[in-house]
Design a protein around this motif. Structure first.
Motif, PDB file in Angstrom:
ATOM      1  N   PRO A 142      -5.939  -1.206   8.824  1.00 19.79           N
ATOM      2  CA  PRO A 142      -6.806  -0.086   9.123  1.00 19.79           C
ATOM      3  C   PRO A 142      -7.918  -0.014   8.060  1.00 19.79           C
ATOM      4  O   PRO A 142      -9.001   0.389   8.655  1.00 19.79           O
ATOM      5  N   LEU A 143      -7.789  -0.371   7.010  1.00 21.44           N
ATOM      6  CA  LEU A 143      -8.959  -0.099   5.877  1.00 21.44           C
ATOM      7  C   LEU A 143     -10.388  -1.042   6.095  1.00 21.44           C
ATOM      8  O   LEU A 143     -11.424  -0.729   6.237  1.00 21.44           O
ATOM      9  N   ASN A 144      -9.872  -2.191   7.044  1.00 23.36           N
ATOM     10  CA  ASN A 144     -10.732  -3.201   7.132  1.00 23.36           C
ATOM     11  C   ASN A 144     -12.025  -2.417   7.903  1.00 23.36           C
ATOM     12  O   ASN A 144     -13.024  -2.915   7.947  1.00 23.36           O
ATOM     13  N   SER A 145     -11.826  -1.672   8.961  1.00 23.64           N
ATOM     14  CA  SER A 145     -12.735  -1.129   9.972  1.00 23.64           C
ATOM     15  C   SER A 145     -13.148   0.270   9.381  1.00 23.64           C
ATOM     16  O   SER A 145     -14.023   0.965  10.305  1.00 23.64           O
ATOM     17  N   ALA A 146     -12.554   0.847   8.348  1.00 26.44           N
ATOM     18  CA  ALA A 146     -12.813   2.329   7.978  1.00 26.44           C
ATOM     19  C   ALA A 146     -14.377   2.536   7.793  1.00 26.44           C
ATOM     20  O   ALA A 146     -14.801   1.772   6.975  1.00 26.44           O
ATOM     21  N   LYS A 147     -15.124   3.460   8.137  1.00 27.06           N
ATOM     22  CA  LYS A 147     -16.418   3.718   8.181  1.00 27.06           C
ATOM     23  C   LYS A 147     -16.674   4.646   6.837  1.00 27.06           C
ATOM     24  O   LYS A 147     -17.685   4.755   6.264  1.00 27.06           O
ATOM     25  N   PHE A 148     -15.697   5.788   6.624  1.00 24.54           N
ATOM     26  CA  PHE A 148     -15.781   6.690   5.703  1.00 24.54           C
ATOM     27  C   PHE A 148     -17.101   7.559   5.916  1.00 24.54           C
ATOM     28  O   PHE A 148     -17.822   7.943   4.878  1.00 24.54           O
ATOM     29  N   LEU A 149     -17.552   7.978   6.994  1.00 26.68           N
ATOM     30  CA  LEU A 149     -18.758   8.803   7.241  1.00 26.68           C
ATOM     31  C   LEU A 149     -18.693   9.830   6.655  1.00 26.68           C
ATOM     32  O   LEU A 149     -19.709  10.681   6.187  1.00 26.68           O
ATOM     33  N   GLY A 150     -17.540  10.628   6.552  1.00 32.54           N
ATOM     34  CA  GLY A 150     -17.393  11.938   5.753  1.00 32.54           C
ATOM     35  C   GLY A 150     -17.198  11.839   4.254  1.00 32.54           C
ATOM     36  O   GLY A 150     -17.290  12.791   3.599  1.00 32.54           O
ATOM     37  N   GLY A 151     -17.464  10.779   3.945  1.00 36.19           N
ATOM     38  CA  GLY A 151     -17.186  10.581   2.347  1.00 36.19           C
ATOM     39  C   GLY A 151     -16.100   9.760   1.857  1.00 36.19           C
ATOM     40  O   GLY A 151     -15.080   9.758   2.685  1.00 36.19           O
ATOM     41  N   TYR A 152     -16.163   9.545   0.659  1.00 42.04           N
ATOM     42  CA  TYR A 152     -14.929   8.627   0.124  1.00 42.04           C
ATOM     43  C   TYR A 152     -15.074   8.522  -1.339  1.00 42.04           C
ATOM     44  O   TYR A 152     -15.775   8.944  -2.106  1.00 42.04           O
ATOM     45  N   THR A 153     -13.818   8.293  -2.069  1.00 39.43           N
ATOM     46  CA  THR A 153     -13.878   7.836  -3.566  1.00 39.43           C
ATOM     47  C   THR A 153     -12.961   6.628  -3.816  1.00 39.43           C
ATOM     48  O   THR A 153     -11.741   6.450  -3.174  1.00 39.43           O
ATOM     49  N   ILE A 154     -13.655   5.611  -4.558  1.00 38.76           N
ATOM     50  CA  ILE A 154     -12.852   4.327  -4.868  1.00 38.76           C
ATOM     51  C   ILE A 154     -12.575   4.300  -6.299  1.00 38.76           C
ATOM     52  O   ILE A 154     -13.661   4.523  -6.842  1.00 38.76           O
TER      53      ILE A 154
ATOM     54  N   ASP B  18       0.679  -1.127  -0.250  1.00 34.33           N
ATOM     55  CA  ASP B  18      -0.252   0.057   0.192  1.00 34.33           C
ATOM     56  C   ASP B  18       0.970   1.227   0.002  1.00 34.33           C
ATOM     57  O   ASP B  18       1.623   1.211   0.928  1.00 34.33           O
ATOM     58  N   LEU B  19       0.918   1.850  -0.982  1.00 35.69           N
ATOM     59  CA  LEU B  19       1.771   3.091  -1.266  1.00 35.69           C
ATOM     60  C   LEU B  19       1.119   4.462  -0.664  1.00 35.69           C
ATOM     61  O   LEU B  19       1.798   5.516  -0.739  1.00 35.69           O
ATOM     62  N   SER B  20      -0.003   4.225   0.078  1.00 33.48           N
ATOM     63  CA  SER B  20      -0.321   5.401   0.751  1.00 33.48           C
ATOM     64  C   SER B  20       0.376   5.885   2.094  1.00 33.48           C
ATOM     65  O   SER B  20       0.222   6.644   2.577  1.00 33.48           O
ATOM     66  N   GLY B  21       1.003   4.558   2.553  1.00 37.13           N
ATOM     67  CA  GLY B  21       1.695   4.790   3.831  1.00 37.13           C
ATOM     68  C   GLY B  21       0.659   4.435   4.988  1.00 37.13           C
ATOM     69  O   GLY B  21       1.305   4.820   6.018  1.00 37.13           O
ATOM     70  N   LYS B  22      -0.563   4.057   4.702  1.00 37.83           N
ATOM     71  CA  LYS B  22      -1.197   3.475   5.918  1.00 37.83           C
ATOM     72  C   LYS B  22      -1.217   2.183   6.295  1.00 37.83           C
ATOM     73  O   LYS B  22      -1.840   1.637   7.117  1.00 37.83           O
ATOM     74  N   GLY B  23      -0.380   1.306   5.569  1.00 42.30           N
ATOM     75  CA  GLY B  23      -0.206   0.074   5.975  1.00 42.30           C
ATOM     76  C   GLY B  23      -1.324  -0.955   5.447  1.00 42.30           C
ATOM     77  O   GLY B  23      -1.445  -2.239   6.057  1.00 42.30           O
ATOM     78  N   ASN B  24      -2.038  -0.736   4.615  1.00 38.17           N
ATOM     79  CA  ASN B  24      -3.001  -1.601   4.032  1.00 38.17           C
ATOM     80  C   ASN B  24      -2.454  -2.452   2.895  1.00 38.17           C
ATOM     81  O   ASN B  24      -3.043  -2.849   1.755  1.00 38.17           O
TER      82      ASN B  24
END
Length: 598
Positions: A431-443, A373-379
């Motif tokens: 961390p991505l497994n539990s992310a809820k994205f309540l403020g919005g997201y883009t996939i 995961d190149l975002s640096g977030k460990g996914n």
């Protein structure tokens, strides 16, 4: 309905199809913003206006209305440029030229344009070395020096060049004198040489004439231009000239074996000297077409019920030489340099939740291999093949979308009977497994379906979060056993985005059109914290539900690329290519999608 049919209704004559409203007010002379990035734009062509500037019988009103129309429609029609084909005036006198010049001030600084001398504007017995003239003083290089599209002029001032940025390219317009000299031809060849990648249009007053059937033939001067400029310069794909009537067209082959479209545009023999009639060449690079239409804005602005018979007859021309379409593959004829790979740092920011690509040095797709995961977030993702799969079920590929940051992808050979496939899965504690994205997201994801599309691959998954909807307390969908969020492809190749949002027990589902095979697609799901919108290649699809959709009902289970689970089990996998995948923890506009904007 095609864009070229914008002029609909109400001409009073059955043959016309112009679109306006009876009693409509004339277009307002307010210059709209031209969008140079749109794949669709128009070039306006204005032929001989000489009978509107004819001594004491001059009447510039039709041309003023044409200019008002072009300015008023500039943004909607994305009009890039106007080119006049010569014979601006009847006698080329100081009076006529000055009146014409004052009329053109209506578009000065508001719409880029070119003008060239016809035989009625200057001493037609001489070539472009004729020296000073009323025409040159009024319409020479000084008039265009402030235009951003003006490249320059030949030393004599009678030939000019203009570079138009449109549809992600530069387009070259050569506006050549009625009788260009050998020196002028050398200058024109030099302009082409300085802009070797620019598709070029030659405009001049005398190049071709036509018979009554509209078949065009090179004139004597046109043959000279063909032999000394056009045929050996493959950049030139279109020529436009006036002077002769009736209008006509033909297609010639240059020395490279490519088409050059030769068009005659002149309506001075029509009612009211052509009444400032224009042609719009509508370039559509998304469809590889040029749609052409011819009409008179002066008559268009009048109440259809009050048009005289001659006005109604002349408001639009629909013959084969006045209204037609050309198929033209611009990418094949004028290929653009392909963009190189972009490093991850250019497409990752603090809002990026995860970003995977498949061009890392030494990247492996063997079972157990890691895709970072190149975002640096460990996914990070781990490769796993499903039952009945072989090494060939998942392979690295150099295929990629032209706008993808990475010039690599994964080739999946999933299928049914027997079930097979491969998945790339986050670790249990990602961390991505539990992310809820309540403020919005883009996939976002790049995909390509094979051509031919062989076998039954209905409901194959592109990506998903594991977790049974019922376990998340969601019971409104097709089955409590389906995952809480997935992006899939139906048996008809419709894209399906299924979401069980974190807030509420409902599953708003988006559906696209049938995706084509054999071409790369950029897919994006954008959620602004209220509802979801799916885009394909930067275009919003039709079937996006209006129902609220806040967050994703994740259950702490892994995120997966390459398949969709059912009851926490995997059968068939994806069939085709998947390129870069990025998840952003906010809603992105299309201009910020991975291809660099749409």
């Amino acid at each position: 309905m095609e864009r070229r049919n914008l002029l609909r209704v109400a001409v009073g004559a059955p043959a016309a199809t112009l679109v306006t409203t009876a009693g409509a007010a004339p277009a307002q002379a307010t210059s709209g913003r031209f969008d140079q990035d749109s794949p669709r734009f128009a070039i306006a062509v204005l032929p001989d206006t000489q009978y509107l500037f004819d001594a004491d019988s001059s009447d510039p009103d039709p041309l003023r209305e044409t200019f008002s129309y072009l300015l008023g429609r500039r943004a909607e029609d994305n009009i890039a440029f106007l080119t006049h084909l010569g014979d601006v005036t009847e006698h080329g006198t100081e009076h006529e030229i000055t009146l014409a010049g004052k009329t053109f001030t209506k578009i000065d600084g508001k719409l880029p344009y070119s003008v060239l001398a016809g035989n009625h504007d200057i001493d037609g017995s001489k070539d472009d070395q004729r020296g000073d003239s009323a025409y040159l003083r009024e319409f020479g290089p000084r008039r265009h020096s402030g235009s951003r599209t003006f490249l320059g002029a030949s030393k004599d001032g009678y030939n000019s060049a203009h570079l138009i940025p449109a549809a992600g390219r530069n387009w070259l317009i050569l506006a050549l004198d009625w009788r260009i000299s050998d020196g002028g031809l050398e200058w024109a060849r030099g302009v082409l040489a300085k802009h070797p990648g620019a598709p070029a249009i030659v405009t001049t007053h005398d190049l071709a004439y036509a018979d009554d059937a509209g078949q065009a033939f090179l004139s004597g001067h046109g043959q000279r231009l063909w032999d000394n400029l056009i045929k050996d310069n493959d950049q030139i794909f279109l020529t436009l000239n006036g002077h002769y009537w009736p209008p006509g067209r033909t297609t010639l082959r240059n020395t490279r074996g490519n088409d050059v479209h030769v068009h005659i545009t002149n309506y001075q023999d029509r009612y009211y000297g052509g009444a400032g009639m224009i042609r719009l060449y509508r370039f559509d690079l998304a469809r590889n077409r040029i749609d052409v239409e011819t009409f008179a804005p002066w008559f268009l602005a009048r109440d259809a019920a009050k048009r005289t018979p001659l006005e109604a007859e002349t408001v639009e021309l629909t013959g084969d030489v006045d209204r037609f379409s050309l198929e033209f593959d611009f990418d094949a004829r004028f290929p653009l340099p392909k963009p190189g790979p972009r490093p991850a740092a250019q497409v990752v920011d603090r809002h990026t939740a995860a970003y995977w690509r498949f061009d890392e040095p030494g990247q492996s797709v063997a079972d157990g291999a890691t895709v970072r995961d190149l975002s640096g977030k460990g996914n990070h993702l781990t490769v796993r093949r499903l039952a009945n799969s072989t090494p060939e079920t998942l392979t690295l590929s150099g295929e990629h979308h032209v706008g993808a940051p990475a010039h690599a992808s994964l080739r999946f050979d999933g299928g049914k009977n027997p079930d097979r496939g491969a998945i790339l899965r986050t670790a249990d504690d990602a961390p991505l497994n539990s992310a809820k994205f309540l403020g919005g997201y883009t996939i976002e994801a790049f995909i390509k379906l094979p051509e031919p599309f062989v076998g039954d691959h209905a409901w194959m998954g592109i990506l998903s979060w594991e977790g049974r909807a019922g376990d998340a307390g969601k019971h409104s969908g097709w089955s409590d056993l389906e995952p809480t969020c997935s992006l899939n492809i139906s048996g008809e190749r419709f894209l399906q985005y299924v979401l069980y949002s974190e807030v509420g027990d409902h599953n708003p589902t988006s559906w696209s059109h049938a995706l084509p095979t054999g071409v790369w697609q950029h897919l994006a799901v954008v959620n602004d914290g209220r509802r979801s919108t799916v885009y394909v290649n930067g275009s919003k699809i039709a079937r996006n539900p209006a129902r609220s959709a806040r967050g994703i009902a994740t259950l702490g289970r892994p995120f997966v690329i390459g398949a969709t689970s059912f009851d926490l089990k995997y059968g068939q996998g994806f069939y085709g290519w998947i390129g870069d995948v990025r998840i952003t923890a906010r809603a992105l506009p299309p201009a910020q999608f991975l291809p660099g904007g749409f």
